[in-house]
Scaffold this active site. Structure first.
Site, mmCIF file in Angstrom:
data_model
loop_
_atom_site.group_PDB
_atom_site.id
_atom_site.type_symbol
_atom_site.label_atom_id
_atom_site.label_comp_id
_atom_site.label_asym_id
_atom_site.label_seq_id
_atom_site.Cartn_x
_atom_site.Cartn_y
_atom_site.Cartn_z
ATOM 1 N N LYS A 13 31.986 38.998 47.294
ATOM 2 C CA LYS A 13 33.010 39.237 48.328
ATOM 3 C C LYS A 13 32.737 40.564 49.054
ATOM 4 C CE LYS A 13 36.310 39.166 45.226
ATOM 5 N NZ LYS A 13 35.497 38.911 44.017
ATOM 6 N N ARG A 88 45.812 38.638 45.199
ATOM 7 C CA ARG A 88 45.354 38.055 43.939
ATOM 8 C C ARG A 88 46.493 37.417 43.157
ATOM 9 N NH1 ARG A 88 40.577 42.238 43.294
ATOM 10 N NH2 ARG A 88 39.401 41.248 41.658
ATOM 11 N N ARG A 127 25.306 44.870 38.346
ATOM 12 C CA ARG A 127 25.806 45.631 39.505
ATOM 13 C C ARG A 127 25.733 47.126 39.222
ATOM 14 N NH1 ARG A 127 31.271 43.827 42.244
ATOM 15 N NH2 ARG A 127 31.987 43.759 40.083
ATOM 16 N N ARG A 160 30.019 50.265 36.566
ATOM 17 C CA ARG A 160 31.476 50.322 36.396
ATOM 18 C C ARG A 160 31.880 49.989 34.958
ATOM 19 N NH1 ARG A 160 33.689 46.558 41.180
ATOM 20 N NH2 ARG A 160 35.166 46.096 39.530
ATOM 21 N N ARG A 171 38.837 39.518 32.978
ATOM 22 C CA ARG A 171 38.997 39.458 34.441
ATOM 23 C C ARG A 171 38.995 37.998 34.914
ATOM 24 N NH1 ARG A 171 34.401 43.441 36.377
ATOM 25 N NH2 ARG A 171 35.241 43.106 38.470
HETATM 26 P P1 ADP Z 1 32.494 41.090 44.386
HETATM 27 O O1 ADP Z 1 32.930 42.002 45.509
HETATM 28 O O2 ADP Z 1 32.874 39.655 44.629
HETATM 29 O O3 ADP Z 1 32.916 41.572 43.031
HETATM 30 P P2 ADP Z 1 29.805 42.104 45.013
HETATM 31 O O4 ADP Z 1 29.648 41.852 46.468
HETATM 32 O O5 ADP Z 1 30.037 43.505 44.582
HETATM 33 O O6 ADP Z 1 30.897 41.096 44.379
HETATM 34 O O7 ADP Z 1 28.496 41.529 44.290
HETATM 35 C C1 ADP Z 1 28.360 41.596 42.866
HETATM 36 C C2 ADP Z 1 26.919 41.933 42.515
HETATM 37 O O8 ADP Z 1 26.071 40.858 42.871
HETATM 38 C C3 ADP Z 1 26.363 43.158 43.242
HETATM 39 O O9 ADP Z 1 25.484 43.820 42.360
HETATM 40 C C4 ADP Z 1 25.623 42.574 44.456
HETATM 41 O O10 ADP Z 1 24.525 43.402 44.838
HETATM 42 C C5 ADP Z 1 25.143 41.245 43.904
HETATM 43 N N1 ADP Z 1 25.196 40.142 44.861
HETATM 44 C C6 ADP Z 1 26.090 39.940 45.868
HETATM 45 N N2 ADP Z 1 25.837 38.756 46.488
HETATM 46 C C7 ADP Z 1 24.772 38.211 45.839
HETATM 47 C C8 ADP Z 1 24.033 36.978 45.985
HETATM 48 N N3 ADP Z 1 24.385 36.063 46.892
HETATM 49 N N4 ADP Z 1 22.997 36.751 45.144
HETATM 50 C C9 ADP Z 1 22.682 37.643 44.176
HETATM 51 N N5 ADP Z 1 23.326 38.808 43.986
HETATM 52 C C10 ADP Z 1 24.367 39.090 44.803
HETATM 53 P P1 AMP Z 2 37.459 44.510 42.108
HETATM 54 O O1 AMP Z 2 36.877 45.787 42.628
HETATM 55 O O2 AMP Z 2 37.956 43.612 43.194
HETATM 56 O O3 AMP Z 2 36.519 43.817 41.142
HETATM 57 O O4 AMP Z 2 38.762 44.908 41.261
HETATM 58 C C1 AMP Z 2 38.654 45.734 40.127
HETATM 59 C C2 AMP Z 2 40.004 45.798 39.411
HETATM 60 O O5 AMP Z 2 40.974 46.416 40.269
HETATM 61 C C3 AMP Z 2 40.614 44.461 39.013
HETATM 62 O O6 AMP Z 2 40.104 43.934 37.784
HETATM 63 C C4 AMP Z 2 42.096 44.825 38.924
HETATM 64 O O7 AMP Z 2 42.377 45.534 37.724
HETATM 65 C C5 AMP Z 2 42.248 45.795 40.090
HETATM 66 N N1 AMP Z 2 42.605 45.110 41.355
HETATM 67 C C6 AMP Z 2 41.844 45.004 42.486
HETATM 68 N N2 AMP Z 2 42.495 44.327 43.435
HETATM 69 C C7 AMP Z 2 43.684 43.967 42.906
HETATM 70 C C8 AMP Z 2 44.797 43.232 43.387
HETATM 71 N N3 AMP Z 2 44.819 42.698 44.614
HETATM 72 N N4 AMP Z 2 45.857 43.086 42.554
HETATM 73 C C9 AMP Z 2 45.880 43.616 41.313
HETATM 74 N N5 AMP Z 2 44.853 44.305 40.787
HETATM 75 C C10 AMP Z 2 43.764 44.500 41.577
#
Ligand code: ADP
Ligand code: AMP
Length: 224
Positions: A13, A88, A127, A160, A171
């Protein structure tokens, strides 16, 4: 232009929101990023949120919604936003309805990134993020040029504390219990657009852009 990006942790995302923000000229608003900033700065909100985040649980709705409304009050969000990881819960979705009604805006689409659980674990375990500028890397799929160093600022990358196989189980459970009903809500409204997130990032971007093409520059619904 308002877009919502939904999907399990690690589905891509943030990666796609970054791209969309540049193309559409509206900011990416990630509640996860906003919360981490509060945690790092040890604000009262951050202190309250930290234990939920470390446990892989959702932060309470009132905390997240208040923070989001504050963010939308900033000048760069006047023409829209790409919501990454919000709403969410059903309560957050209703709060977003209220906010958009007041602002006179509509959701153009809800992009739903599909990724199976084993792939989710690989995405979050690999990541690495830059705590200074927020750049996101992946050890295997998007590695930095120098190992463990940010390409942009040269600083050390971090893993993280919630990006572990153990926490991601919780999660994902939170996602199933509280966020899947949000998918159903938007499905009923005809806004949900499924994206296959289990392909290289460039291919995902291509699919997202193909989907949004009809509505770029036009705030009407994608599925209308
Ligand atoms: P989210 O915001 O949904 O948690 P991220 O965009 O941070 O996900 O992506 C999670 C991890 O996967 C990051 O390390 C990113 O570089 C990698 N990533 C994102 N999109 C892809 C993809 N289509 N294929 C492989 N790795 C990806
Ligand atoms: P993310 O960066 O989207 O993976 O979110 C990391 C963490 O932040 C989640 O596991 C939740 O603990 C918190 N969080 C992020 N967005 C929300 C949301 N919209 N509502 C509640 N908790 C959130």
């Amino acid at each position: 232009m308002y877009l919502v990006l939904l999907g399990p942790p690690g589905a891509g995302k943030g990666t796609q929101a970054q791209h969309l923000s540049a193309v559409l000229g509206v900011p990416k608003v990630s509640t996860g990023d906003l919360l981490r900033r509060h945690v790092d700065a040890q604000t009262p909100l951050g202190v309250k949120a930290a234990r939920y985040m470390a446990a892989g649980e959702l932060v309470p709705d009132d905390v997240v919604t208040g923070m989001l409304i504050t963010r939308l009050g900033e000048a760069d969000a006047v023409a829209g936003a790409i919501f990454d990881g919000f709403p969410r819960t059903i309560a957050q979705a209703h709060a977003l309805d209220d906010v958009l009604r007041i602002r006179g805006g509509d959701l153009a689409a809800v992009l739903h990134f599909n990724l199976v659980d084993p792939a989710v674990v690989g995405r979050v375990e690999g990541r690495r993020v830059c705590p200074v500028d927020g750049s996101v890397y992946h050890l295997q799929f998007a590695p930095p040029r120098s190992p463990h160093r940010c390409d942009l600022c040269g600083g050390p990358l971090i893993h993280r504390n919630d990006d572990t196989a153990a926490v991601v189980v919780d999660r994902l459970a939170e996602y199933r219990r509280k966020t899947e009903p949000v998918e159903a809500l938007y499905q009923d409204r005809g806004l949900l657009c499924d994206i296959d997130a289990d392909q290289p990032a460039g291919h995902v971007t291509r699919d997202v852009m193909a989907l949004l093409m009809p509505c770029s520059g036009d705030p009407r619904r994608v599925n209308a």
